[in-house]
Scaffold this motif. Structure first.
Motif, short mmCIF file in Angstrom:
data_model
loop_
_atom_site.label_atom_id
_atom_site.label_comp_id
_atom_site.label_asym_id
_atom_site.label_seq_id
_atom_site.Cartn_x
_atom_site.Cartn_y
_atom_site.Cartn_z
N GLU A 143 6.93 8.18 9.58
CA GLU A 143 7.58 9.81 9.51
C GLU A 143 6.93 10.55 8.54
N ALA A 144 6.70 11.65 8.73
CA ALA A 144 6.39 12.65 7.84
C ALA A 144 7.39 13.71 7.48
N ASN A 145 7.67 13.89 6.26
CA ASN A 145 8.74 15.12 6.08
C ASN A 145 7.94 16.29 5.19
N GLU A 152 -8.43 -6.50 -0.47
CA GLU A 152 -8.79 -6.19 -1.60
C GLU A 152 -9.62 -4.98 -1.77
N LYS A 153 -10.20 -4.45 -0.59
CA LYS A 153 -10.97 -3.48 -0.43
C LYS A 153 -10.37 -2.15 -0.54
N GLU A 154 -8.92 -2.12 -0.08
CA GLU A 154 -8.44 -1.00 0.12
C GLU A 154 -7.27 -0.89 -1.17
N SER A 155 -7.08 0.43 -1.56
CA SER A 155 -6.05 0.50 -2.64
C SER A 155 -4.84 1.24 -2.16
N VAL A 156 -4.92 2.22 -1.14
CA VAL A 156 -4.01 3.15 -0.63
C VAL A 156 -4.36 3.23 0.96
N LEU A 157 -3.33 3.60 1.62
CA LEU A 157 -3.64 3.80 3.03
C LEU A 157 -3.32 5.52 3.32
N LYS A 158 -4.32 5.98 4.10
CA LYS A 158 -4.43 7.38 3.85
C LYS A 158 -3.89 7.71 5.57
N PHE A 218 0.77 -1.12 -0.02
CA PHE A 218 -0.01 -0.08 -0.07
C PHE A 218 0.90 1.27 -0.13
N THR A 219 0.76 2.31 -0.90
CA THR A 219 1.25 3.49 -0.67
C THR A 219 0.56 4.49 0.20
N ILE A 220 1.13 5.37 0.89
CA ILE A 220 0.81 6.14 1.68
C ILE A 220 0.31 7.53 0.92
N PRO A 239 7.67 4.99 2.36
CA PRO A 239 6.62 5.47 1.32
C PRO A 239 5.56 4.52 1.28
N GLN A 240 5.83 3.19 1.65
CA GLN A 240 4.68 2.42 1.27
C GLN A 240 4.78 1.17 2.53
N ILE A 241 3.50 0.43 2.65
CA ILE A 241 3.74 -0.33 3.88
C ILE A 241 2.97 -1.76 3.19
N THR A 242 3.95 -2.89 3.72
CA THR A 242 3.29 -4.06 3.17
C THR A 242 2.44 -4.67 4.17
N VAL A 243 1.35 -5.54 3.72
CA VAL A 243 0.24 -5.94 4.79
C VAL A 243 -0.06 -7.19 4.52
#
Length: 269
Positions: free
Chosen positions: A211-213, A170-176, A134-136, A158-162
């Motif tokens: 972490e956000a930059n 399959e219901k989610e395309s990105v993580l917010k 999933f991309t953030i 920048p992304q997380i593997t679940v």
């Protein structure tokens, strides 16, 4: 002529025989003669042989309540043992499985019987185990302070593997992210931000912080600046220039333009 009964054998070793009789009666009273009681015990479920490519996708009760009948001593001894309700999932396939709980499904010590099991059925939702990247995606509100613009907003990672049930992923395309407030921000910064996860993902991966930059950029204003005096570096010598001033065209940060009354003072010629 009738023979008289011979009681000599009974009288022989009579002390040992009396002791055996006492022990036998005591055992009878301790095992058979003890009062039977009904008692509720909690027995955990034990899922066995679930294929590695499958996963249980729903929340289910992980133990059952069993009303047993037996002597108090036997029940207390049973509680010290690791008794469970085994469920063999070796032949499980994706879909819904209804597991029936009855007396035959639980193996109890001899002398203890099952009176009632609660719940009588347990439903398991078997799903395929999958992995997804999933991309953030940032969620922001507000604008930076006057004179600044948002140049970039990046995350680490920048992304997380679940890894989890296919029906959930399959219901989610990105993580917010949770809402990031940019209102009035006037400098670049690095900070921690939570992901805004739905209930299913929250149960799957728990609270997640990344972490956000934030990188800000000053807004540049193109200005024509006139009347910049020309100065000589020669000390002690009077030098005249013609013309005595110059004009330049330059890009100046908007905040500096806003607070500087005479822009010519910003330059030296």
């Amino acid at each position: 002529m009738k023979r008289k009964p011979d009681f000599s054998l009974l009288s022989k070793h009579w002390l040992l025989k009396l002791l055996s009789l006492i022990i036998g009666v005591s055992l009878w009273f301790s095992v058979v003669g003890e009062d039977r009681v009904d008692m509720t015990v909690t027995i955990p479920l034990e899922l066995r042989n679930l294929p590695s490519n499958l996963v249980i996708a729903n929340q289910y009760r992980e133990d059952i309540e069993v009303v047993v009948s037996g002597t108090r001593r036997l029940i207390q001894e049973m509680r010290q043992q690791n008794i469970s309700r085994p469920i063999d999932l070796g032949k499980a396939e994706p879909g819904t499985m209804v597991i029936k709980n009855d007396a035959e499904s639980i193996s109890l010590p001899h002398g203890i019987t099952v009176q009632r099991v609660q719940p009588a059925n347990i439903t398991l939702l078997v799903d395929r185990l999958t992995r997804k990247d999933f991309t953030i995606t940032p969620v922001t509100k507000g604008k930076p302070a006057t004179g600044f613009t948002l140049e970039s907003l990046t995350f680490k990672p920048p992304q997380i593997t679940v890894t989890g049930p296919q029906s959930i992923l399959e219901k989610e395309s990105v993580l917010k992210t949770a809402v990031i407030n940019l209102e009035g921000v006037d400098r670049s910064s690095t900070f921690q931000v939570h992901l805004d996860l739905n209930e299913a993902l929250l149960k799957l991966i728990g609270e997640t912080v990344i972490e956000a930059n934030i990188t800000l950029k000053e807004i540049m204003v193109r200005k024509t600046v006139r009347g910049i005096p020309i100065n000589s570096k020669e000390g002690g010598t009077t030098v005249k220039f013609s013309p005595a001033t110059v004009t330049v065209e330059a890009e100046i940060p908007e905040p500096i333009v806003r607070v500087t009354a005479e822009l010519a003072l910003l330059f030296r010629a």
